[in-house]
Design a protein around this motif. Sequence first.
Motif, mmCIF file in Angstrom:
data_model
loop_
_atom_site.group_PDB
_atom_site.id
_atom_site.type_symbol
_atom_site.label_atom_id
_atom_site.label_comp_id
_atom_site.label_asym_id
_atom_site.label_seq_id
_atom_site.Cartn_x
_atom_site.Cartn_y
_atom_site.Cartn_z
ATOM 1 N N ASP A 141 0.829 -1.199 0.000
ATOM 2 C CA ASP A 141 0.000 0.000 0.000
ATOM 3 C C ASP A 141 0.869 1.256 0.000
ATOM 4 O O ASP A 141 2.102 1.175 0.048
ATOM 5 C CB ASP A 141 -0.937 -0.010 1.206
ATOM 6 C CG ASP A 141 -1.996 -1.112 1.117
ATOM 7 O OD1 ASP A 141 -2.198 -1.657 0.011
ATOM 8 O OD2 ASP A 141 -2.614 -1.423 2.163
ATOM 9 N N ALA A 142 0.241 2.406 -0.019
ATOM 10 C CA ALA A 142 0.949 3.678 -0.134
ATOM 11 C C ALA A 142 2.061 3.813 0.905
ATOM 12 O O ALA A 142 1.851 3.548 2.095
ATOM 13 C CB ALA A 142 -0.035 4.843 0.000
ATOM 14 N N GLY A 171 4.331 5.814 -3.708
ATOM 15 C CA GLY A 171 5.462 5.925 -2.794
ATOM 16 C C GLY A 171 5.935 4.613 -2.204
ATOM 17 O O GLY A 171 6.842 4.602 -1.366
ATOM 18 N N ALA A 172 5.361 3.487 -2.624
ATOM 19 C CA ALA A 172 5.733 2.179 -2.068
ATOM 20 C C ALA A 172 7.015 1.666 -2.721
ATOM 21 O O ALA A 172 7.387 2.073 -3.823
ATOM 22 C CB ALA A 172 4.605 1.179 -2.263
ATOM 23 N N ALA A 173 7.686 0.730 -2.020
ATOM 24 C CA ALA A 173 8.930 0.158 -2.526
ATOM 25 C C ALA A 173 8.918 -1.356 -2.343
ATOM 26 O O ALA A 173 8.513 -1.849 -1.288
ATOM 27 C CB ALA A 173 10.134 0.761 -1.804
ATOM 28 N N PHE A 174 9.365 -2.061 -3.375
ATOM 29 C CA PHE A 174 9.531 -3.511 -3.314
ATOM 30 C C PHE A 174 11.000 -3.812 -3.550
ATOM 31 O O PHE A 174 11.552 -3.502 -4.607
ATOM 32 C CB PHE A 174 8.657 -4.197 -4.358
ATOM 33 C CG PHE A 174 8.882 -5.684 -4.483
ATOM 34 C CD1 PHE A 174 9.165 -6.469 -3.372
ATOM 35 C CD2 PHE A 174 8.809 -6.311 -5.725
ATOM 36 C CE1 PHE A 174 9.376 -7.836 -3.477
ATOM 37 C CE2 PHE A 174 9.005 -7.674 -5.847
ATOM 38 C CZ PHE A 174 9.305 -8.433 -4.727
ATOM 39 N N LYS A 197 2.444 6.576 -8.100
ATOM 40 C CA LYS A 197 3.416 7.636 -8.324
ATOM 41 C C LYS A 197 4.571 7.524 -7.326
ATOM 42 O O LYS A 197 4.367 7.345 -6.135
ATOM 43 C CB LYS A 197 2.721 8.994 -8.160
ATOM 44 C CG LYS A 197 3.625 10.202 -8.287
ATOM 45 C CD LYS A 197 2.825 11.475 -8.072
ATOM 46 C CE LYS A 197 3.695 12.714 -8.090
ATOM 47 N NZ LYS A 197 2.902 13.942 -7.845
ATOM 48 N N GLY A 198 5.806 7.581 -7.856
ATOM 49 C CA GLY A 198 6.981 7.546 -7.002
ATOM 50 C C GLY A 198 7.311 6.197 -6.404
ATOM 51 O O GLY A 198 8.163 6.104 -5.524
ATOM 52 N N SER A 199 6.663 5.128 -6.866
ATOM 53 C CA SER A 199 6.979 3.797 -6.337
ATOM 54 C C SER A 199 8.262 3.270 -6.973
ATOM 55 O O SER A 199 8.719 3.758 -8.010
ATOM 56 C CB SER A 199 5.817 2.828 -6.594
ATOM 57 O OG SER A 199 5.516 2.741 -7.983
ATOM 58 N N GLY A 200 8.864 2.249 -6.332
ATOM 59 C CA GLY A 200 10.146 1.755 -6.809
ATOM 60 C C GLY A 200 10.324 0.267 -6.624
ATOM 61 O O GLY A 200 9.701 -0.348 -5.760
ATOM 62 N N LYS A 226 3.903 7.928 -12.420
ATOM 63 C CA LYS A 226 4.901 8.946 -12.705
ATOM 64 C C LYS A 226 6.072 8.845 -11.726
ATOM 65 O O LYS A 226 5.914 8.485 -10.569
ATOM 66 C CB LYS A 226 4.275 10.341 -12.612
ATOM 67 C CG LYS A 226 3.244 10.635 -13.699
ATOM 68 C CD LYS A 226 2.695 12.047 -13.559
ATOM 69 C CE LYS A 226 1.694 12.349 -14.670
ATOM 70 N NZ LYS A 226 1.147 13.723 -14.563
ATOM 71 N N ARG A 227 7.254 9.141 -12.259
ATOM 72 C CA ARG A 227 8.501 9.179 -11.478
ATOM 73 C C ARG A 227 8.755 7.882 -10.718
ATOM 74 O O ARG A 227 9.244 7.892 -9.585
ATOM 75 C CB ARG A 227 8.508 10.399 -10.536
ATOM 76 C CG ARG A 227 8.543 11.721 -11.293
ATOM 77 C CD ARG A 227 8.883 12.887 -10.379
ATOM 78 N NE ARG A 227 7.839 13.145 -9.398
ATOM 79 C CZ ARG A 227 6.747 13.871 -9.653
ATOM 80 N NH1 ARG A 227 6.549 14.362 -10.862
ATOM 81 N NH2 ARG A 227 5.843 14.094 -8.720
ATOM 82 N N THR A 228 8.402 6.777 -11.327
ATOM 83 C CA THR A 228 8.719 5.464 -10.750
ATOM 84 C C THR A 228 10.152 5.081 -11.115
ATOM 85 O O THR A 228 10.712 5.563 -12.101
ATOM 86 C CB THR A 228 7.737 4.398 -11.261
ATOM 87 O OG1 THR A 228 7.654 4.467 -12.691
ATOM 88 C CG2 THR A 228 6.352 4.624 -10.677
ATOM 89 N N THR A 229 10.744 4.188 -10.323
ATOM 90 C CA THR A 229 12.137 3.796 -10.544
ATOM 91 C C THR A 229 12.297 2.290 -10.411
ATOM 92 O O THR A 229 11.584 1.636 -9.648
ATOM 93 C CB THR A 229 13.081 4.481 -9.529
ATOM 94 O OG1 THR A 229 12.696 4.095 -8.196
ATOM 95 C CG2 THR A 229 13.035 5.987 -9.667
#
Length: 353
Positions: A141-142, A171-174, A197-200, A226-229
Motif C-alpha cells: 500500500d501507499a 510511494g511504495a517500494a519492493f 506515483k513515485g513507487s520503486g 509517474k517518477r517510478t524507478t
Amino acid sequence: MTQTNTITINPLPSKTWNWLKMNASTVELREPEQGAQTEFAPAGALTFQDIAGNWPDVETGMGSDLDRFLEPIPGTLADLAAGETMASPALAVFRFAPGATRGSRLLIHAGAGSTLALAVLCGSSAPGASAAALQIKIKADANATVRLYLLQTLDDAATGLIDVGAVCGEGAAFELTRMELGAGRLYAGCLADLAGKGSGFTAQVGYFARTGQRLDMNYVARHRGKRTTCRMDSTGVLAGDAFKLFRGSIDFLPGCAGAKGEEQEDVLLLGEEVTNQTIPLILCGEEDVEGNHGATIGRLDERMLFYLASRGIPAQQARRLLAHARVDALAQRLPQALAEEVRHFMEEHGNEL
C-alpha cells in the motif's frame, strides 16, 4: 489418472524475433497435489493465516497460465498492519516432497506506511524427482516497503517454478534479494507493477548453475506511475554444461513520465560447454523516461589464474574460490537463516565445477 497440463510461462511483455525461441517457455506438469511442508516464524506484528482466495489483480512474472494452474491450491496470507515496522525479517519455509507435482501460494500484504521483511526458503524435504511450484503475490500500500529475501535450494532432480508478482501503491517500494542454487530445471519469474506515483523496485538476483542444470528466468519492471524507478542487477556463475536464459524487461507505459529504469547482468562462465542467453529489453510507450541496460559476460582472466598459480593455487581450486566469492557476496545480503542455508549448500555442491 492424473491429468497432464502444458502451460506457457515466462512470457516477454513484447515478443522478439520468433526464431530465437526466447519469447516464452512451455512446461508439462501433472495436476498439483498437496502443497509443501511449511513452517512460519512470525516476527514483529506480522501475522500468517490460511486463506482460500487469490489476488487476480496481481500479475506475476511467469504469467496467467501458472495462475490458473495453482488456483485450486489454498494459500497463506502474511499481513502487516498500516504503520507497523519490523525490526527483523520473519521466516517462511517451504519444503517440497518428491514424487508428485506440489504447489503452494503465499500472499503478502503491507499496509500503508509499514515496513515488512520476509525471508523465504524453498527447498526439498528429501532427494528425488518432483515438480515444485511456489507463487508469491505482494500488495504494498501507499508508502509501504516490502523486503523479500528468497532462496531456492531444491534437489537437483526436481523441477522448480518459483514465481513472484507485486503491485506497489504511491510511494511504495519492493526490494527483492533472490538466489537460485538448486533444481535440475528452474523456472523463475518476477513482475513488479509500479502503479503508484513515485513507487520503486530493486532486485538483486544471484545464481550458481552446474552440470545438468537449466535456468529460465523472466524479470519485468512495469512502470505505470509517474517518477517510478527500478534497478535490476543479476550476478551468476555457469559451470560444466549449465544452461541459462535471463529475460530482463523494463516496460515504460504511457503516463509514467519521469520514470527511470536500469538493469545490469554479470555472468562468469566456468565451462566450455555452458549456454548463456540474455535478453535485455526496454519498451517505451512514454517519451519522458530514462532507461539503461548492460551485460558483462566472460570467462576467468588468464592473468588472474596465472597469478594464483604462482601463489601455489591450482587452476581448478582457483575457479572454485572465485565462484564461491560471487555466491558469498550475495549471501551476505541475506538474513542469517538463509545465509546459513547457502553455506550448507555450497559445502555440498561447491566443488561441482
